[in-house]
Design a protein around this motif. Structure first.
Motif, PDB file in Angstrom:
ATOM      1  N   ILE A   1       7.898  38.047  12.486  1.00 30.23           N
ATOM      2  CA  ILE A   1       8.244  39.241  13.248  1.00 30.23           C
ATOM      3  C   ILE A   1       8.618  40.349  12.271  1.00 30.23           C
ATOM      4  O   ILE A   1       9.530  40.194  11.462  1.00 30.23           O
ATOM      5  N   LEU A   2       7.907  41.449  12.348  1.00 30.59           N
ATOM      6  CA  LEU A   2       8.176  42.628  11.535  1.00 30.59           C
ATOM      7  C   LEU A   2       9.130  43.532  12.304  1.00 30.59           C
ATOM      8  O   LEU A   2       8.894  43.822  13.480  1.00 30.59           O
ATOM      9  N   VAL A   3      10.208  43.952  11.654  1.00 28.13           N
ATOM     10  CA  VAL A   3      11.179  44.833  12.303  1.00 28.13           C
ATOM     11  C   VAL A   3      10.949  46.246  11.775  1.00 28.13           C
ATOM     12  O   VAL A   3      11.339  46.580  10.657  1.00 28.13           O
ATOM     13  N   LYS A   4      10.260  47.036  12.573  1.00 23.93           N
ATOM     14  CA  LYS A   4       9.962  48.434  12.238  1.00 23.93           C
ATOM     15  C   LYS A   4       9.716  49.160  13.553  1.00 23.93           C
ATOM     16  O   LYS A   4       8.739  48.884  14.236  1.00 23.93           O
ATOM     17  N   ASN A   5      10.625  50.041  13.917  1.00 24.74           N
ATOM     18  CA  ASN A   5      10.565  50.731  15.214  1.00 24.74           C
ATOM     19  C   ASN A   5      10.543  49.736  16.363  1.00 24.74           C
ATOM     20  O   ASN A   5       9.852  49.938  17.347  1.00 24.74           O
ATOM     21  N   GLY A   6      11.237  48.649  16.222  1.00 26.87           N
ATOM     22  CA  GLY A   6      11.254  47.583  17.213  1.00 26.87           C
ATOM     23  C   GLY A   6      10.782  46.291  16.583  1.00 26.87           C
ATOM     24  O   GLY A   6      10.645  46.190  15.361  1.00 26.87           O
TER      25      GLY A   6
ATOM     26  N   THR B   1      11.215  40.104   9.023  1.00 31.79           N
ATOM     27  CA  THR B   1      11.171  40.963   7.845  1.00 31.79           C
ATOM     28  C   THR B   1      11.457  42.384   8.314  1.00 31.79           C
ATOM     29  O   THR B   1      10.685  42.952   9.081  1.00 31.79           O
ATOM     30  N   ARG B   2      12.566  42.923   7.857  1.00 32.44           N
ATOM     31  CA  ARG B   2      12.985  44.268   8.256  1.00 32.44           C
ATOM     32  C   ARG B   2      12.502  45.278   7.228  1.00 32.44           C
ATOM     33  O   ARG B   2      12.821  45.177   6.049  1.00 32.44           O
ATOM     34  N   ILE B   3      11.731  46.253   7.682  1.00 34.73           N
ATOM     35  CA  ILE B   3      11.140  47.257   6.809  1.00 34.73           C
ATOM     36  C   ILE B   3      12.015  48.506   6.707  1.00 34.73           C
ATOM     37  O   ILE B   3      12.101  49.117   5.663  1.00 34.73           O
ATOM     38  N   GLU B   4      12.646  48.903   7.792  1.00 30.22           N
ATOM     39  CA  GLU B   4      13.421  50.140   7.807  1.00 30.22           C
ATOM     40  C   GLU B   4      14.908  49.865   7.632  1.00 30.22           C
ATOM     41  O   GLU B   4      15.333  48.716   7.603  1.00 30.22           O
ATOM     42  N   THR B   5      15.693  50.923   7.544  1.00 32.63           N
ATOM     43  CA  THR B   5      17.121  50.764   7.294  1.00 32.63           C
ATOM     44  C   THR B   5      17.968  51.486   8.342  1.00 32.63           C
ATOM     45  O   THR B   5      19.002  52.040   8.029  1.00 32.63           O
ATOM     46  N   GLY B   6      17.542  51.472   9.579  1.00 32.16           N
ATOM     47  CA  GLY B   6      18.317  52.090  10.654  1.00 32.16           C
ATOM     48  C   GLY B   6      19.549  51.268  10.990  1.00 32.16           C
ATOM     49  O   GLY B   6      19.657  50.088  10.655  1.00 32.16           O
ATOM     50  N   ALA B   7      20.483  51.907  11.681  1.00 35.62           N
ATOM     51  CA  ALA B   7      21.728  51.231  12.037  1.00 35.62           C
ATOM     52  C   ALA B   7      21.504  50.151  13.093  1.00 35.62           C
ATOM     53  O   ALA B   7      22.186  49.133  13.102  1.00 35.62           O
ATOM     54  N   CYS B   8      20.552  50.360  13.971  1.00 37.70           N
ATOM     55  CA  CYS B   8      20.367  49.453  15.107  1.00 37.70           C
ATOM     56  C   CYS B   8      19.692  48.138  14.716  1.00 37.70           C
ATOM     57  O   CYS B   8      19.987  47.106  15.284  1.00 37.70           O
ATOM     58  N   ASP B   9      18.792  48.175  13.764  1.00 33.32           N
ATOM     59  CA  ASP B   9      17.948  47.005  13.505  1.00 33.32           C
ATOM     60  C   ASP B   9      18.485  46.072  12.430  1.00 33.32           C
ATOM     61  O   ASP B   9      17.771  45.201  11.958  1.00 33.32           O
ATOM     62  N   GLY B  10      19.739  46.186  12.069  1.00 34.89           N
ATOM     63  CA  GLY B  10      20.311  45.360  11.011  1.00 34.89           C
ATOM     64  C   GLY B  10      20.723  43.969  11.450  1.00 34.89           C
ATOM     65  O   GLY B  10      21.161  43.166  10.635  1.00 34.89           O
TER      66      GLY B  10
ATOM     67  N   GLY C   1      14.087  44.639   3.669  1.00 34.56           N
ATOM     68  CA  GLY C   1      13.175  44.135   2.650  1.00 34.56           C
ATOM     69  C   GLY C   1      13.240  42.651   2.385  1.00 34.56           C
ATOM     70  O   GLY C   1      12.519  42.148   1.527  1.00 34.56           O
ATOM     71  N   GLU C   2      14.073  41.924   3.094  1.00 37.78           N
ATOM     72  CA  GLU C   2      14.197  40.481   2.872  1.00 37.78           C
ATOM     73  C   GLU C   2      13.707  39.704   4.082  1.00 37.78           C
ATOM     74  O   GLU C   2      13.823  40.157   5.213  1.00 37.78           O
ATOM     75  N   LYS C   3      13.182  38.511   3.823  1.00 39.61           N
ATOM     76  CA  LYS C   3      12.769  37.620   4.903  1.00 39.61           C
ATOM     77  C   LYS C   3      13.970  36.793   5.336  1.00 39.61           C
ATOM     78  O   LYS C   3      14.686  36.253   4.503  1.00 39.61           O
TER      79      LYS C   3
END
Length: 126
Positions: free
Chosen positions: A45-50, A69-78, A94-96
């Motif tokens: 699952i890629l975390v980018k805009n959802g 895997t989180r691509i962005e650094t928004g407050a919500c998706d952490g 940036g980490e799996k």
């Protein structure tokens, strides 16, 4: 001037409706999790805009492993939260991150970010 006020009000309400539909409206389709050699059903699952994919289809009675895997650094998706399992995981950018879930019964289970803006669904079939 009154016509302009009505126009602005109607356009504003339409925009609110579109935004609500985008974030909380029904989603179709889904990605089928693949079973690995150790018996886990796996999905990346890629975390980018959802969450992409936001719907994952798994079989009942088999454990599930998600790789986020989180691509962005928004407050919500952490963080991702699985309320049906009382489980959560921090998602550093940036980490799996691996999240293992136990075998599930037929039905559907939600997962969200900590603010509830990003939503995903696990669909469990026989």
């Amino acid at each position: 001037m009154i016509q302009m006020n009505w126009f602005v009000t109607v356009v504003g309400l339409l925009l609110i409706g579109v935004i609500a539909w985008y974030f909380w409206g029904p989603k179709k389709g889904g990605s089928l999790a693949e079973t690995n050699a150790s018996g886990f059903q796996e999905a990346k699952i890629l975390v980018k805009n959802g969450y992409n994919p936001s719907r994952i289809v798994v079989q009942s009675g088999k454990p599930v492993r998600f790789e986020f895997t989180r691509i962005e650094t928004g407050a919500c998706d952490g963080m991702v939260i699985f309320p049906g399992f009382e489980k959560s995981a921090t998602l550093p950018a940036g980490e799996k991150v691996i999240v293992d879930l136990p075998p599930m019964k037929t039905g559907s289970y939600d997962f969200t970010c900590q603010m509830g803006m990003f939503r995903g669904k696990i669909i469990v079939k026989n």
